[in-house]
Design a protein around this motif. Structure first.
Motif: not given
Length: 99
Positions: A14-16, A41-44, A85-89
């Motif tokens: 996980c790179s978040v 997306h990761c809802a957690t 993380v996607e481009a939109a954050g």
């Protein structure tokens, strides 16, 4: 203490960085939910400054992305998943593959 079913799909990476459950690119949430009403997306994700104490590696508990090739009965059957993380954050399951 709760136990995790080891048949659940592990989270490989996980790179978040801003998530409470992330420690050195490793998710430590006992089980995450991927998707929210069909959005990938990761809802957690939990973006509070207090870090969760790493106790075990994370797993995918539920997947709401019914159009993913790895999804069967709302359960992920990939060997492992990566969250990033996607481009939109926003957070995203990078292992998602449209059926």
């Amino acid at each position: 203490m709760a136990t995790v079913n080891l048949d659940l799909t592990p989270i490989h990476q996980c790179s978040v960085d801003g998530c409470t459950f992330n420690a050195a690119t490793s998710c430590h949430a006992p089980a995450i939910t991927v998707g929210d009403h069909g959005a990938n997306h990761c809802a957690t994700f939990l973006g509070i400054p207090t870090k969760h104490s790493p106790t075990s590696d994370g797993h995918v508990g539920a997947c709401q992305l019914s159009d993913c090739t790895h999804n069967s009965d709302l359960t992920c059957h990939a060997d492992s998943v990566e969250v990033g993380v996607e481009a939109a954050g926003g957070t995203r399951c990078l292992t998602y593959s449209a059926a």
